[in-house]
Every structure is written in structure tokens, then in C-alpha cells.
Design a protein around this motif. Structure first.
Motif, PDB file in Angstrom:
ATOM      1  N   GLU A 105       6.858  12.197   0.817  1.00  0.00           N
ATOM      2  CA  GLU A 105       5.517  12.698   0.516  1.00  0.00           C
ATOM      3  C   GLU A 105       4.687  11.503   0.068  1.00  0.00           C
ATOM      4  OE1 GLU A 105       5.466  15.864  -2.435  1.00  0.00           O
ATOM      5  OE2 GLU A 105       3.487  15.161  -3.073  1.00  0.00           O
ATOM      6  N   ARG A 107       1.124   9.873  -1.279  1.00  0.00           N
ATOM      7  CA  ARG A 107      -0.177  10.095  -1.904  1.00  0.00           C
ATOM      8  C   ARG A 107      -0.915   8.769  -2.013  1.00  0.00           C
ATOM      9  NH1 ARG A 107       1.547  12.393  -7.354  1.00  0.00           N
ATOM     10  NH2 ARG A 107       3.606  11.874  -6.555  1.00  0.00           N
ATOM     11  N   ARG A 147      12.539  12.801  -1.121  1.00  0.00           N
ATOM     12  CA  ARG A 147      13.439  13.871  -1.556  1.00  0.00           C
ATOM     13  C   ARG A 147      14.423  14.228  -0.456  1.00  0.00           C
ATOM     14  NH1 ARG A 147       9.625  18.643  -3.633  1.00  0.00           N
ATOM     15  NH2 ARG A 147       7.902  17.552  -2.632  1.00  0.00           N
ATOM     16  N   LEU A 163      11.945   2.899   3.736  1.00  0.00           N
ATOM     17  CA  LEU A 163      12.095   3.579   2.440  1.00  0.00           C
ATOM     18  C   LEU A 163      12.887   4.871   2.511  1.00  0.00           C
ATOM     19  CD1 LEU A 163       8.471   3.056   1.038  1.00  0.00           C
ATOM     20  CD2 LEU A 163      10.468   1.587   0.781  1.00  0.00           C
ATOM     21  N   GLU A 175       7.028   9.699  -2.629  1.00  0.00           N
ATOM     22  CA  GLU A 175       8.176  10.396  -3.226  1.00  0.00           C
ATOM     23  C   GLU A 175       9.140  10.772  -2.119  1.00  0.00           C
ATOM     24  OE1 GLU A 175       7.282  13.665  -5.901  1.00  0.00           O
ATOM     25  OE2 GLU A 175       9.341  14.400  -5.717  1.00  0.00           O
ATOM     26  N   VAL A 234      16.895  15.469  -7.586  1.00  0.00           N
ATOM     27  CA  VAL A 234      16.623  14.073  -7.914  1.00  0.00           C
ATOM     28  C   VAL A 234      16.091  13.369  -6.677  1.00  0.00           C
ATOM     29  CG1 VAL A 234      17.593  11.945  -8.858  1.00  0.00           C
ATOM     30  CG2 VAL A 234      18.542  14.156  -9.536  1.00  0.00           C
ATOM     31  N   GLY A 235      15.027  12.630  -6.842  1.00  0.00           N
ATOM     32  CA  GLY A 235      14.475  11.856  -5.738  1.00  0.00           C
ATOM     33  C   GLY A 235      14.078  10.469  -6.215  1.00  0.00           C
ATOM     34  N   LYS A 236      13.482   9.738  -5.291  1.00  0.00           N
ATOM     35  CA  LYS A 236      13.020   8.392  -5.622  1.00  0.00           C
ATOM     36  C   LYS A 236      11.514   8.340  -5.484  1.00  0.00           C
ATOM     37  CE  LYS A 236      16.275   4.821  -4.996  1.00  0.00           C
ATOM     38  NZ  LYS A 236      16.686   3.648  -4.216  1.00  0.00           N
ATOM     39  N   VAL A 237      10.923   7.448  -6.248  1.00  0.00           N
ATOM     40  CA  VAL A 237       9.488   7.254  -6.104  1.00  0.00           C
ATOM     41  C   VAL A 237       9.191   5.761  -5.970  1.00  0.00           C
ATOM     42  CG1 VAL A 237       9.104   7.331  -8.596  1.00  0.00           C
ATOM     43  CG2 VAL A 237       7.228   7.868  -7.073  1.00  0.00           C
ATOM     44  N   PHE A 238       8.366   5.449  -4.986  1.00  0.00           N
ATOM     45  CA  PHE A 238       7.944   4.074  -4.753  1.00  0.00           C
ATOM     46  C   PHE A 238       6.444   4.001  -5.012  1.00  0.00           C
ATOM     47  CE2 PHE A 238      11.559   4.865  -1.995  1.00  0.00           C
ATOM     48  CZ  PHE A 238      12.350   3.748  -2.180  1.00  0.00           C
ATOM     49  N   ARG A 239       6.051   3.027  -5.794  1.00  0.00           N
ATOM     50  CA  ARG A 239       4.619   2.776  -6.017  1.00  0.00           C
ATOM     51  C   ARG A 239       4.315   1.372  -5.544  1.00  0.00           C
ATOM     52  NH1 ARG A 239       1.830   5.715 -10.245  1.00  0.00           N
ATOM     53  NH2 ARG A 239       3.008   7.597 -10.744  1.00  0.00           N
ATOM     54  N   PHE A 240       3.224   1.232  -4.824  1.00  0.00           N
ATOM     55  CA  PHE A 240       2.811  -0.098  -4.373  1.00  0.00           C
ATOM     56  C   PHE A 240       1.338  -0.058  -4.008  1.00  0.00           C
ATOM     57  CE2 PHE A 240       3.031   1.422  -0.002  1.00  0.00           C
ATOM     58  CZ  PHE A 240       4.118   2.290  -0.010  1.00  0.00           C
TER      59      PHE A 240
END
Lengths: 89, 89
Positions: free
Chosen positions: B77, B79, B10, B68, B8, B40-46
Motif C-alpha cells: 500500500e 501513500r 503486508r 521491496l 506498507e 505484522v508488516g513492514k513499512v518503508f519511508r523515503f
């Protein structure tokens, strides 16, 4: 009471994710191997003043439907993370 | 082994978040009162193929530093959410 809300917006499964694809393609030339399935979404954090957690979650759901997400192409995941005494997230 | 990663991004605290501000200002006219502190933020999943969780996390940290996130204005952040047998997130 104040509830801290986290909303994550993602493309529905099966839809194109051009930003994720662009990142995935750039990674090998930057020396990152073994990274797959890059998906990019948005996250909204805010606090809602509501009498109960259920009402706070319902407010967040309505915000997603009307403002934050496009339900035709996006899915919203809502988490009510904590109560806090008047402190915004 | 494959590790599913969620990153995430921010804005750093204290920096302007114009998109969050625009949403916050639009909410009362849509009938949403009591919503504050919209960020508002962005989230990257991989998924990352790595021998250990520590290596997977280090890969994600390097990806944040190099691709990123902009560390001057953003915080990341990371996880590591789960192991999965070869299935991308």
C-alpha cells in the motif's frame, strides 16, 4: 467495542538503519535515482476489545512498552483507526 | 520536487502470519486480553525526487515490484504523504 489499532515502530532519529541504508545503496544500480532517506520499520495491526477508545489506546501503549517495541532504540506511533463491530483488523 | 512516500507491506489475506500468531499467543500470559487479529508488516519511508506526484507514485510502485515486496505473498500500500523542499522523510 472493538477498536482497530495500527502501531508503527521506527528506529529513533539518529540511530543506524542498516536495512534502509542497504536498500538506498541498491537503488541506483536498479535504475532508481533520486530516492533518499530510506527508513525501514515494522507495522502491527490488531483489534482491541475495550470500553472506550482511550482504554484501547492505553492497551496498545502498554503492548508497545512490554512486547512490540524496544524503547531504548525505537519509537512507536499508535493510531486508533476505526470502530468495528467484532471484526478483527 | 521531493515527495515523501510511505509503503506498507503486508502478507496477502489468507496467508500465514507466524509472527503475528506468536504475538497473539503471548499476549494473554502478559495480561492482555481481548486483542485479536495481530498482523505484522513492514513499512518503508523515503523521499523521491520527481516532477509530479504521479511520477513519484509510479517510482514507488516499481520499487515495490522490483525490490521491496514479494507480490506472490505480499501486498503493498503506497501513500504519498507530502511535498517537502528537499528534506528526506
Amino acid at each position: 467495542m472493538n477498536y482497530d489499532i495500527i502501531v508503527e515502530i521506527r528506529s529513533l532519529a539518529g540511530l543506524a538503519d542498516p536495512e534502509g541504508l542497504a536498500i538506498e545503496r541498491a537503488l541506483p544500480s536498479l535504475g532508481f535515482d533520486g530516492v533518499q532517506g530510506v527508513h525501514v520499520g515494522k507495522v502491527f495491526r490488531f483489534s482491541v476489545e475495550a470500553p472506550t477508545e482511550t482504554v484501547a489506546r492505553r492497551t496498545a501503549e502498554e503492548m508497545c512498552e512490554r512486547l512490540l517495541a524496544n524503547p531504548v532504540i525505537e519509537a512507536a506511533e499508535i493510531r486508533v483507526v476505526a470502530d468495528s463491530p467484532g471484526v478483527p483488523a
